[in-house]
Design an enzyme around this catalytic site. Structure first.
Site, PDB file in Angstrom:
ATOM      1  N   ASP A  30      -9.170   7.773  -2.631  1.00  0.00           N
ATOM      2  CA  ASP A  30      -9.187   6.276  -3.247  1.00  0.00           C
ATOM      3  C   ASP A  30     -10.111   5.607  -3.673  1.00  0.00           C
ATOM      4  OD1 ASP A  30      -6.515   3.963  -2.532  1.00  0.00           O
ATOM      5  OD2 ASP A  30      -8.997   3.326  -3.308  1.00  0.00           O
ATOM      6  N   ASN A  86       2.788   1.563  -0.324  1.00  0.00           N
ATOM      7  CA  ASN A  86       3.698   0.001  -0.616  1.00  0.00           C
ATOM      8  C   ASN A  86       4.578   0.195  -1.654  1.00  0.00           C
ATOM      9  OD1 ASN A  86       1.701  -1.685   0.969  1.00  0.00           O
ATOM     10  ND2 ASN A  86      -0.515  -0.422  -0.536  1.00  0.00           N
ATOM     11  N   HIS A  99       3.621   7.289  -4.154  1.00  0.00           N
ATOM     12  CA  HIS A  99       1.887   7.210  -3.284  1.00  0.00           C
ATOM     13  C   HIS A  99       1.790   6.821  -1.767  1.00  0.00           C
ATOM     14  CE1 HIS A  99       1.032   3.190  -5.399  1.00  0.00           C
ATOM     15  NE2 HIS A  99       0.316   3.133  -4.235  1.00  0.00           N
TER      16      HIS A  99
END
Ligand code: 5GP
Ligand code: ZN
Length: 113
Positions: A30, A86, A99
Protein backbone atom coordinates in the site's frame (compact mmCIF):
# COMPACT_ATOMS: atom_id res chain seq x y z
CA UNK A 1 -11.48 -1.15 -16.94
CA UNK A 2 -9.28 1.54 -18.48
CA UNK A 3 -10.05 4.14 -15.83
CA UNK A 4 -9.43 1.92 -12.80
CA UNK A 5 -6.31 2.65 -10.73
CA UNK A 6 -5.74 -0.98 -9.76
CA UNK A 7 -6.31 -2.22 -13.34
CA UNK A 8 -3.57 0.25 -14.33
CA UNK A 9 -1.31 -1.21 -11.63
CA UNK A 10 -2.04 -4.71 -13.01
CA UNK A 11 -1.23 -3.47 -16.54
CA UNK A 12 2.00 -1.90 -15.23
CA UNK A 13 1.14 1.62 -16.42
CA UNK A 14 1.22 2.72 -12.76
CA UNK A 15 4.19 1.32 -10.83
CA UNK A 16 3.81 -0.67 -7.63
CA UNK A 17 5.98 -2.60 -5.22
CA UNK A 18 4.92 -6.17 -5.95
CA UNK A 19 5.16 -8.85 -3.30
CA UNK A 20 3.36 -11.67 -5.17
CA UNK A 21 1.95 -12.25 -8.63
CA UNK A 22 0.44 -15.12 -10.57
CA UNK A 23 -2.02 -15.47 -13.46
CA UNK A 24 -5.00 -14.58 -11.27
CA UNK A 25 -3.87 -12.20 -8.54
CA UNK A 26 -1.43 -9.42 -7.70
CA UNK A 27 -0.22 -8.35 -4.26
CA UNK A 28 1.64 -5.08 -3.72
CA UNK A 29 2.52 -2.70 -0.90
CA UNK A 30 0.00 0.00 0.00
CA UNK A 31 1.28 3.47 -0.92
CA UNK A 32 0.14 4.85 2.48
CA UNK A 33 0.82 2.04 4.96
CA UNK A 34 -1.31 1.95 8.11
CA UNK A 35 0.91 -0.67 9.76
CA UNK A 36 4.52 -1.87 9.36
CA UNK A 37 3.23 -4.45 6.86
CA UNK A 38 0.35 -3.20 4.69
CA UNK A 39 -0.22 -5.17 1.50
CA UNK A 40 -3.12 -5.11 -0.94
CA UNK A 41 -4.18 -8.33 -2.69
CA UNK A 42 -6.31 -7.91 -5.80
CA UNK A 43 -7.83 -10.10 -8.51
CA UNK A 44 -6.51 -9.40 -12.01
CA UNK A 45 -10.10 -9.35 -13.22
CA UNK A 46 -12.01 -6.17 -12.44
CA UNK A 47 -14.54 -6.84 -9.67
CA UNK A 48 -15.72 -3.54 -8.14
CA UNK A 49 -16.02 -4.68 -4.51
CA UNK A 50 -17.15 -7.53 -2.23
CA UNK A 51 -20.65 -6.65 -3.49
CA UNK A 52 -19.59 -7.83 -6.95
CA UNK A 53 -18.57 -11.34 -5.88
CA UNK A 54 -20.77 -14.01 -7.51
CA UNK A 55 -20.82 -17.77 -8.04
CA UNK A 56 -19.24 -17.10 -11.45
CA UNK A 57 -16.20 -15.14 -10.18
CA UNK A 58 -15.68 -16.34 -6.61
CA UNK A 59 -12.91 -18.83 -7.50
CA UNK A 60 -10.44 -15.95 -7.63
CA UNK A 61 -11.51 -14.89 -4.14
CA UNK A 62 -10.85 -18.39 -2.84
CA UNK A 63 -7.45 -18.22 -4.54
CA UNK A 64 -6.71 -14.89 -2.85
CA UNK A 65 -7.43 -16.49 0.52
CA UNK A 66 -5.04 -19.33 -0.32
CA UNK A 67 -2.31 -16.83 -1.15
CA UNK A 68 -2.80 -14.60 1.91
CA UNK A 69 -1.29 -17.06 4.44
CA UNK A 70 1.75 -17.55 2.19
CA UNK A 71 2.25 -13.78 1.96
CA UNK A 72 1.83 -13.44 5.75
CA UNK A 73 4.43 -16.14 6.29
CA UNK A 74 6.86 -14.53 3.84
CA UNK A 75 6.38 -11.19 5.64
CA UNK A 76 7.10 -12.76 9.04
CA UNK A 77 3.64 -12.08 10.46
CA UNK A 78 3.71 -15.13 12.73
CA UNK A 79 2.19 -13.09 15.58
CA UNK A 80 -0.90 -12.46 13.51
CA UNK A 81 -2.42 -10.07 11.03
CA UNK A 82 -5.73 -8.62 9.89
CA UNK A 83 -7.48 -9.00 6.52
CA UNK A 84 -9.87 -6.17 5.63
CA UNK A 85 -12.00 -5.34 2.61
CA UNK A 86 -13.88 -2.06 2.60
CA UNK A 87 -17.08 -2.28 0.56
CA UNK A 88 -18.84 0.88 -0.52
CA UNK A 89 -19.28 4.41 0.76
CA UNK A 90 -20.00 3.76 4.45
CA UNK A 91 -16.93 1.52 4.71
CA UNK A 92 -14.74 4.19 3.12
CA UNK A 93 -13.84 2.25 -0.02
CA UNK A 94 -11.78 4.63 -2.14
CA UNK A 95 -10.65 2.34 -4.98
CA UNK A 96 -13.50 0.53 -6.75
CA UNK A 97 -11.55 -2.60 -7.60
CA UNK A 98 -11.89 -5.45 -5.10
CA UNK A 99 -8.93 -5.56 -2.73
CA UNK A 100 -8.02 -7.19 0.53
CA UNK A 101 -5.75 -5.32 2.92
CA UNK A 102 -3.23 -7.41 4.88
CA UNK A 103 -2.22 -5.46 7.98
CA UNK A 104 0.37 -6.57 10.51
CA UNK A 105 3.75 -6.08 12.08
CA UNK A 106 2.42 -4.49 15.26
CA UNK A 107 -0.43 -5.06 17.70
CA UNK A 108 -3.54 -3.72 15.95
CA UNK A 109 -6.29 -1.96 17.88
CA UNK A 110 -9.47 -3.93 18.39
CA UNK A 111 -12.09 -1.44 17.18
CA UNK A 112 -13.95 -2.72 14.16
CA UNK A 113 -15.29 0.73 13.22
P1 5GP B 1 -9.71 1.41 0.37
O1 5GP B 1 -9.73 2.75 1.07
O2 5GP B 1 -10.45 1.48 -0.95
O3 5GP B 1 -10.12 0.26 1.23
O4 5GP B 1 -8.18 1.12 0.06
C1 5GP B 1 -7.50 1.68 -1.02
C2 5GP B 1 -6.04 1.63 -0.65
O5 5GP B 1 -5.28 1.86 -1.82
C3 5GP B 1 -5.61 2.69 0.36
O6 5GP B 1 -5.07 2.06 1.52
C4 5GP B 1 -4.58 3.52 -0.41
O7 5GP B 1 -3.49 3.93 0.40
C5 5GP B 1 -4.14 2.58 -1.50
N1 5GP B 1 -3.69 3.24 -2.70
C6 5GP B 1 -4.32 4.28 -3.35
N2 5GP B 1 -3.64 4.61 -4.45
C7 5GP B 1 -2.57 3.77 -4.52
C8 5GP B 1 -1.48 3.64 -5.46
O8 5GP B 1 -1.37 4.35 -6.46
N3 5GP B 1 -0.57 2.68 -5.18
C9 5GP B 1 -0.65 1.86 -4.09
N4 5GP B 1 0.31 0.96 -3.92
N5 5GP B 1 -1.66 1.95 -3.20
C10 5GP B 1 -2.60 2.90 -3.41
ZN1 ZN C 1 -10.00 -2.48 -11.92
Amino acid sequence: MTNCLFCKIIAGTIPSTKVYEDDLVLAFRDIAPQAPTHILVIPKTHIPSVDGITAENSAVVAHIFEIIPAIAKAEGLEKGYRVVSNCGEHAGQTVRHLHFHILGGRELNLEMA
